[in-house]
Design an enzyme around this catalytic site. Structure first.
Site, short mmCIF file in Angstrom:
data_model
loop_
_atom_site.label_atom_id
_atom_site.label_comp_id
_atom_site.label_asym_id
_atom_site.label_seq_id
_atom_site.Cartn_x
_atom_site.Cartn_y
_atom_site.Cartn_z
NE ARG A 222 -4.33 -1.23 0.07
CZ ARG A 222 -4.59 -2.16 -0.86
NH1 ARG A 222 -3.71 -2.41 -1.81
NH2 ARG A 222 -5.72 -2.84 -0.85
CG HIS A 270 -3.55 0.27 -6.64
ND1 HIS A 270 -3.78 0.82 -5.42
CD2 HIS A 270 -3.74 -1.07 -6.48
CE1 HIS A 270 -4.10 -0.13 -4.55
NE2 HIS A 270 -4.08 -1.29 -5.18
P1 NDP Z 1 -2.38 -11.66 4.26
O1 NDP Z 1 -3.21 -11.11 5.35
O2 NDP Z 1 -2.68 -13.04 3.76
O3 NDP Z 1 -0.85 -11.65 4.70
C1 NDP Z 1 -0.26 -10.55 5.31
C2 NDP Z 1 1.18 -10.90 5.68
O4 NDP Z 1 1.81 -9.72 6.20
C3 NDP Z 1 1.26 -11.96 6.78
O5 NDP Z 1 2.32 -12.84 6.52
C4 NDP Z 1 1.53 -11.12 8.04
O6 NDP Z 1 2.25 -11.80 9.07
C5 NDP Z 1 2.41 -10.02 7.45
N1 NDP Z 1 2.40 -8.86 8.34
C6 NDP Z 1 1.36 -8.07 8.71
N2 NDP Z 1 1.75 -7.12 9.57
C7 NDP Z 1 3.08 -7.32 9.76
C8 NDP Z 1 4.07 -6.67 10.55
N3 NDP Z 1 3.77 -5.62 11.33
N4 NDP Z 1 5.32 -7.15 10.52
C9 NDP Z 1 5.64 -8.20 9.74
N5 NDP Z 1 4.76 -8.87 8.96
C10 NDP Z 1 3.49 -8.42 8.97
O7 NDP Z 1 -2.44 -10.60 3.07
P2 NDP Z 1 -2.36 -10.84 1.48
O8 NDP Z 1 -1.13 -11.62 1.17
O9 NDP Z 1 -3.65 -11.35 0.98
O10 NDP Z 1 -2.26 -9.32 0.95
C11 NDP Z 1 -1.21 -8.47 1.37
C12 NDP Z 1 -1.50 -7.04 0.93
O11 NDP Z 1 -1.29 -6.91 -0.48
C13 NDP Z 1 -2.94 -6.54 1.10
O12 NDP Z 1 -3.22 -6.19 2.44
C14 NDP Z 1 -2.95 -5.35 0.17
O13 NDP Z 1 -2.52 -4.20 0.89
C15 NDP Z 1 -1.90 -5.70 -0.88
N6 NDP Z 1 -2.55 -5.89 -2.20
C16 NDP Z 1 -2.16 -5.09 -3.22
C17 NDP Z 1 -2.74 -5.21 -4.47
C18 NDP Z 1 -2.29 -4.40 -5.62
O14 NDP Z 1 -2.93 -4.43 -6.68
N7 NDP Z 1 -1.19 -3.67 -5.52
C19 NDP Z 1 -3.82 -6.19 -4.71
C20 NDP Z 1 -4.12 -7.02 -3.56
C21 NDP Z 1 -3.52 -6.84 -2.35
P3 NDP Z 1 1.65 -13.11 9.81
O15 NDP Z 1 1.85 -14.24 8.80
O16 NDP Z 1 2.49 -13.27 11.00
O17 NDP Z 1 0.21 -12.82 10.07
#
Ligand code: NDP
Length: 307
Positions: A222, A270
């Site tokens: 993001r 995006h």
């Molecule tokens: P998930 O919820 O499946 O995974 C999120 C990951 O981020 C998890 O491994 C989580 O850790 C990790 N995480 C969250 N907070 C932290 C932190 N503070 N420190 C370290 N690791 C952290 O999300 P998705 O994979 O489905 O999607 C990720 C993001 O991709 C979305 O939230 C969105 O913002 C972005 N996105 C962008 C798009 C685009 O077109 N550019 C399209 C779709 C999504 P843990 O495993 O420990 O929970």
């Protein structure tokens, strides 16, 4: 009991067909002006609709996107579930985009496009994939899918998550203490983190300095996670070699923004990934069936974690 589709009509038509076919007992509406708000049990929307308190029997808010940072979760009653979009179309598009970005950085595509414009015929040094260490910030649904797609190229992988994780063939780091060693072994950094208070502004000068000289960035998380000035400084000093940026804050960027014309930046609006209505309708219908069976929906957001 009514399902309200509060998004674009084009995708709504595809959803309406799927609901009529696979969930005929649940009325599906795109216009609620004639409806009693108390009939609404499910809403599919990009962000919190106004006057949410009208929907007194609301049970689930489905987000049409994979990220939920745009929701004001404090305005959602605690008994209402927030569910992000988990569907095959988003995953496939993200796999394509990140593969495109990683290979473009790995094989110097931006530099060759520049050379073509100058009619320059010159080969540039290239590392073997086994020497190009990929590091992914996040090890969630999208990061895991991207790793699976990139694995056949032979890159070494690491990932950084909030909690301790294990994933086949990936060096896993976690928590604040795992970040610096993770960065120190990363040549191409991919950000696939959700936007939360902990990840806001994470891609800053300190983080770039912890990467090895010559590292590159792919940012598909993001916009608010990236400090633009810090990225430009790291690229201009030569510490970073390139960046592929899909998300910015704000969106769109102003026409004067330095990212548009920077020779080391590839900028896209995006578009890395988008919800595909056919597969998304299937995922939402399956989730409503799970809910009716007393199961948690897939993609249920943990409001404390913020993702
Ligand atoms: P998930 O919820 O499946 O995974 C999120 C990951 O981020 C998890 O491994 C989580 O850790 C990790 N995480 C969250 N907070 C932290 C932190 N503070 N420190 C370290 N690791 C952290 O999300 P998705 O994979 O489905 O999607 C990720 C993001 O991709 C979305 O939230 C969105 O913002 C972005 N996105 C962008 C798009 C685009 O077109 N550019 C399209 C779709 C999504 P843990 O495993 O420990 O929970």
């Amino acid at each position: 009991m009514v399902f309200w589709f509060n998004s674009d009509r084009e995708r709504g038509r595809v959803f309406a067909e799927a609901f009529a076919r696979d969930l005929p007992d649940l009325p599906f509406v795109m216009d609620i002006s004639e409806r009693d708000p108390e009939e609404i049990r499910y809403i599919l929307t990009w962000t919190t609709p106004p006057d949410l308190h009208r929907f007194r029997n609301l049970e689930i808010v489905f987000c049409i996107g994979a990220g939920v940072d745009q929701f004001k979760t404090e305005t959602l009653p605690s008994n209402v579930m927030l569910v992000r979009m988990v569907e095959d179309g988003i995953v496939r598009m993200m796999q394509e985009y990140v593969t495109l970005a990683v290979l473009a950085l790995h094989r110097n595509l931006k530099a060759y496009i520049g050379q073509q414009a100058d009619a320059t015929w010159r080969s540039l040094p290239v590392r073997q994939a086994a020497q190009q260490r990929i590091g992914i910030l996040g090890l969630g649904m999208l990061a895991q899918a991207v790793i699976e797609r990139l694995k056949p190229f032979g890159f070494p992988f690491a990932a950084w998550s909030r909690s301790e994780q294990h994933f086949d063939g990936v060096d896993c780091y976690h928590g604040p203490g795992g970040l610096t060693p993770f960065l120190a072994r990363t040549d191409i950094l991919i950000c696939l983190l959700p936007l939360t208070k902990d990840t806001q502004g994470l891609l800053d000068g300190e983080l770039f300095a912890a990467l090895p000289a010559g590292a590159a960035l792919v940012h598909v998380g993001r916009g608010a996670q990236l400090d633009h000035d810090a990225l430009i400084a790291a690229l201009d000093e030569g510490h970073l070699s390139g960046a592929v940026i899909d998300v910015t804050e704000p969106e769109p960027l102003s026409p004067e923004h330095v990212f548009w014309r920077h020779p080391k930046i590839t900028l896209t609006p995006h578009i890395a990934s988008a919800t595909q209505p056919e597969t998304a309708a299937r995922a939402v219908i399956d989730n409503i069936k799970r809910h009716r069976d007393g199961l948690d929906p897939i993609g249920l957001v943990d409001r404390n974690r913020g993702y």
